[in-house]
Each structure stands twice: as structure tokens, then as C-alpha cells.
Design an enzyme around this catalytic site. Structure first.
Site, PDB file in Angstrom:
ATOM      1  N   ASN A   9       0.867  -1.180   0.000  1.00  0.00           N
ATOM      2  CA  ASN A   9       0.000   0.000   0.000  1.00  0.00           C
ATOM      3  C   ASN A   9       0.906   1.234   0.000  1.00  0.00           C
ATOM      4  O   ASN A   9       1.452   1.607   1.033  1.00  0.00           O
ATOM      5  CB  ASN A   9      -0.891  -0.043   1.252  1.00  0.00           C
ATOM      6  CG  ASN A   9      -1.768   1.189   1.384  1.00  0.00           C
ATOM      7  OD1 ASN A   9      -1.845   2.011   0.464  1.00  0.00           O
ATOM      8  ND2 ASN A   9      -2.425   1.330   2.527  1.00  0.00           N
ATOM      9  N   LYS A  11       0.077   4.258  -0.416  1.00  0.00           N
ATOM     10  CA  LYS A  11      -0.631   5.452   0.079  1.00  0.00           C
ATOM     11  C   LYS A  11      -0.339   6.630  -0.853  1.00  0.00           C
ATOM     12  O   LYS A  11      -0.221   6.433  -2.068  1.00  0.00           O
ATOM     13  CB  LYS A  11      -0.243   5.737   1.534  1.00  0.00           C
ATOM     14  CG  LYS A  11      -0.386   4.480   2.410  1.00  0.00           C
ATOM     15  CD  LYS A  11      -0.284   4.733   3.872  1.00  0.00           C
ATOM     16  CE  LYS A  11      -0.435   3.411   4.608  1.00  0.00           C
ATOM     17  NZ  LYS A  11      -0.434   3.545   6.066  1.00  0.00           N
ATOM     18  N   HIS A  87      -9.855   1.404   4.585  1.00  0.00           N
ATOM     19  CA  HIS A  87      -8.608   1.622   5.313  1.00  0.00           C
ATOM     20  C   HIS A  87      -8.860   2.606   6.458  1.00  0.00           C
ATOM     21  O   HIS A  87      -9.630   3.553   6.310  1.00  0.00           O
ATOM     22  CB  HIS A  87      -7.520   2.157   4.371  1.00  0.00           C
ATOM     23  CG  HIS A  87      -6.162   2.115   4.998  1.00  0.00           C
ATOM     24  ND1 HIS A  87      -5.762   3.043   5.923  1.00  0.00           N
ATOM     25  CD2 HIS A  87      -5.136   1.243   4.871  1.00  0.00           C
ATOM     26  CE1 HIS A  87      -4.535   2.735   6.331  1.00  0.00           C
ATOM     27  NE2 HIS A  87      -4.139   1.644   5.709  1.00  0.00           N
ATOM     28  N   GLU A  89      -7.245   4.998   7.559  1.00  0.00           N
ATOM     29  CA  GLU A  89      -6.983   6.412   7.259  1.00  0.00           C
ATOM     30  C   GLU A  89      -8.189   7.042   6.570  1.00  0.00           C
ATOM     31  O   GLU A  89      -8.509   8.208   6.799  1.00  0.00           O
ATOM     32  CB  GLU A  89      -5.710   6.522   6.394  1.00  0.00           C
ATOM     33  CG  GLU A  89      -4.465   6.271   7.230  1.00  0.00           C
ATOM     34  CD  GLU A  89      -3.309   5.623   6.479  1.00  0.00           C
ATOM     35  OE1 GLU A  89      -3.315   5.617   5.239  1.00  0.00           O
ATOM     36  OE2 GLU A  89      -2.397   5.114   7.165  1.00  0.00           O
ATOM     37  N   GLU A 157      -5.779  -4.711  10.580  1.00  0.00           N
ATOM     38  CA  GLU A 157      -4.749  -3.704  10.836  1.00  0.00           C
ATOM     39  C   GLU A 157      -5.081  -2.941  12.115  1.00  0.00           C
ATOM     40  O   GLU A 157      -5.879  -1.985  12.081  1.00  0.00           O
ATOM     41  CB  GLU A 157      -4.675  -2.706   9.679  1.00  0.00           C
ATOM     42  CG  GLU A 157      -4.307  -3.317   8.355  1.00  0.00           C
ATOM     43  CD  GLU A 157      -3.697  -2.273   7.426  1.00  0.00           C
ATOM     44  OE1 GLU A 157      -2.527  -2.434   7.057  1.00  0.00           O
ATOM     45  OE2 GLU A 157      -4.377  -1.292   7.099  1.00  0.00           O
ATOM     46  N   GLY A 163       2.176   2.310  10.947  1.00  0.00           N
ATOM     47  CA  GLY A 163       3.186   3.356  10.855  1.00  0.00           C
ATOM     48  C   GLY A 163       3.872   3.698  12.171  1.00  0.00           C
ATOM     49  O   GLY A 163       4.569   4.712  12.272  1.00  0.00           O
ATOM     50  N   SER A 200       2.954  -1.923  10.453  1.00  0.00           N
ATOM     51  CA  SER A 200       4.386  -1.968  10.762  1.00  0.00           C
ATOM     52  C   SER A 200       5.066  -3.291  10.409  1.00  0.00           C
ATOM     53  O   SER A 200       5.976  -3.731  11.124  1.00  0.00           O
ATOM     54  CB  SER A 200       4.639  -1.616  12.237  1.00  0.00           C
ATOM     55  OG  SER A 200       4.299  -0.267  12.471  1.00  0.00           O
ATOM     56  N   GLY A 221       2.700  -1.120   4.333  1.00  0.00           N
ATOM     57  CA  GLY A 221       2.711   0.296   3.965  1.00  0.00           C
ATOM     58  C   GLY A 221       4.138   0.795   3.801  1.00  0.00           C
ATOM     59  O   GLY A 221       4.774   0.585   2.760  1.00  0.00           O
ATOM     60  N   GLY A 222       4.658   1.436   4.837  1.00  0.00           N
ATOM     61  CA  GLY A 222       5.982   2.080   4.794  1.00  0.00           C
ATOM     62  C   GLY A 222       7.078   1.230   4.169  1.00  0.00           C
ATOM     63  O   GLY A 222       7.826   1.711   3.311  1.00  0.00           O
TER      64      GLY A 222
HETATM   65  P1  PGA Z   1       2.489   0.441   7.687  1.00  0.00           P
HETATM   66  O1  PGA Z   1       1.059   0.696   6.994  1.00  0.00           O
HETATM   67  O2  PGA Z   1       3.052  -0.829   7.133  1.00  0.00           O
HETATM   68  O3  PGA Z   1       3.305   1.647   7.301  1.00  0.00           O
HETATM   69  O4  PGA Z   1       2.261   0.368   9.154  1.00  0.00           O
HETATM   70  C1  PGA Z   1       0.190  -0.369   6.768  1.00  0.00           C
HETATM   71  C2  PGA Z   1      -1.115   0.138   6.202  1.00  0.00           C
HETATM   72  O5  PGA Z   1      -1.595   1.200   6.605  1.00  0.00           O
HETATM   73  O6  PGA Z   1      -1.706  -0.501   5.309  1.00  0.00           O
END
Ligand code: PGA
Length: 240
Positions: A9, A11, A87, A89, A157, A163, A200, A221-222
Site C-alpha cells: 500500500n 498510500k 482503510h 486512514e 490492521e 506506521g 508496521s 505500507g511504509g
Molecule cells: P504500515 O502501513 O506498514 O506503514 O504500518 C500499513 C497500512 O496502513 O496498510
């Protein structure tokens, strides 16, 4: 055992030239269990490769006067096979409700776009021991009226893990994923819905996380923005 899915992802990250650099390293991935979800305007750069492509959001209608939105029909027509829905967010910053997310799920399934439905509790909810209640509500509402359950993917999640570099213990993840599967099984007996873990996930913790056999894949994500880190994650998941 079925292969685990690894979903990236991105983002709202990277410029067009950064995407070109990124693809020099990652364009060679030859693995249909990898799904990359770039920022939507960059999707064309990712198509026709040996991995799959997803979109980070889709709308509740197929076409019309909905400025700024992309429909599942449009995404599918381009060769996109997955859509991330619900998601945290978007639930948080765009105030997406369970009902709205359910409409998106149903529209995606109308076009055989596989929804990756994100669910998860906040830290406050966790501290108040409300995790199970929240997850149950999110699952039941997201799956309301779903007929093609075999196309659905759920991503657990925990919001406090996204994050932050903080991840639940393997024991906690195993218990929560099993709980989510129990809820889905109550709604759709003998289903094969994949339940992913996200929050994470890094090249450092993937070996440990990958010991949990109840987890059917990862939403990253990251770490998916760093080519080598992402390649390392894929390698660990593939080799274990
Ligand atoms: P992250 O994000 O791996 O940076 O924690 C995961 C996500 O929001 O899908």
C-alpha cells in the site's frame, strides 16, 4: 497450504520520477501473490508486469457525475484486480462509515474487483477491551449482502500498529485473526476468505510474523516504499 498474499500500500507517496526508479528495481518481481497498490494516477506504470495491481480506493457507483472518484468498472477495465476498502486512514480522515464501505464492497464485487477490506481497533478501543466488539461490527457490516464471498480478502490492521513500529505479539495476532475467521465462518460456513495482517510489517519482523499459520498474508505500507526492504519481505514469505 495456499500461498500468502503480499499487498503493498503506497498510500500518497512518491513522484513520477521516483516511481520510475522504484520500478527499475521492482519491475522484475515475478510473483502473482504480490499485489502493488500505487497512488491511483501511477497505476498505468505498474500494469502488464508479473505481479498484480490494486487500487487504494474505489467508489460506490459505476459512472457519472462524481468528481474525483474512480469506479470499480473503470479500475477493472484497466487491468486492476484488487481494491483496498475501508482503510483506517479513510475511515478517520474522510469519515467513511461501515455502511459506505459496504456499498463500495458490493460495487467492487459487481465487477470482480477483489476488495481488501481493512478492519482494526484504535488504541483506546484496545485498552477498553473493545477489540472483539469493534472487529465483529466491522466484519458484519462490511460483508452485508455479499454473495461472492470467495473474492473477499480481509486485512486486520490494528490502528495503533500502523506506521508506529509497534506490532502485536504473535500470540495476539493469532488470537485476533482466528477470532475474525470465526466471525466470517459464522456468516459464510466453509469459506476460504484470506485474512491478512497489516501494521508496521518490515523486513526485520517478517520472519517472526510469518510463523503464524493463521495469517494468510500481509498488507505492507511504509516498508513497501523501500524496494530492497519489500523484496526481502517477499523472499521471506516465499521461502518459509
Ligand atoms: P504500515 O502501513 O506498514 O506503514 O504500518 C500499513 C497500512 O496502513 O496498510
Amino acid at each position: 497450504m495456499e500461498n500468502k498474499l503480499i499487498v503493498a500500500n503506497h498510500k500518497m507517496n512518491m513522484t513520477a520520477s521516483e516511481i520510475n526508479e522504484f520500478l527499475k528495481e521492482l519491475g522484475k518481481i515475478n510473483n502473482k501473490n504480490v499485489v502493488i497498490c500505487p497512488t491511483s494516477i501511477y497505476i498505468p506504470y505498474f500494469l502488464k508486469k508479473k505481479f498484480q495491481v490494486g487500487i487504494q480506493n474505489t467508489f460506490i457507483h459505476e459512472k457519472g457525475a462524481y468528481t474525483g472518484e474512480v469506479s470499480p468498472m473503470q479500475a477493472k477495465s484497466l487491468g486492476v484486480n484488487y481494491t483496498i476498502l475501508g482503510h483506517s486512514e479513510r475511515r478517520m480522515y474522510l469519515e467513511e462509515s461501515d455502511t459506505f464501505i459496504n456499498k463500495k464492497v458490493l460495487e467492487a464485487l459487481n465487477y470482480d474487483l477483489k476488495p481488501i477490506i481493512c478492519i482494526g481497533e484504535t488504541l483506546e478501543e484496545r485498552n477498553m477491551l473493545k477489540t472483539d466488539k469493534i472487529l465483529k461490527r466491522q466484519v458484519i457490516n462490511a460483508l452485508r449482502d455479499v454473495a461472492k464471498i470467495e473474492e473477499v480478502i480481509i486485512a486486520y490492521e490494528p490502528i495503533w500498529a500502523i506506521g508506529t513500529g509497534v506490532v502485536p505479539t504473535n500470540k495476539e495476532i493469532k488470537a485476533t485473526i482466528s477470532y475474525i475467521k470465526t466471525i466470517i465462518n459464522g456468516l459464510y460456513p466453509n469459506n476460504k476468505v484470506k485474512v491478512l495482517y497489516g501494521g508496521s510489517v518490515t523486513e526485520k519482523n517478517i520472519k517472526e510474523l510469518n510463523k503464524i499459520k493463521e495469517v494468510d498474508g500481509y498488507l505492507v505500507g511504509g516498508a513497501s516504499l523501500k524496494p530492497q526492504a519489500f523484496l526481502n519481505i517477499i523472499e521471506v514469505v516465499d521461502s518459509q
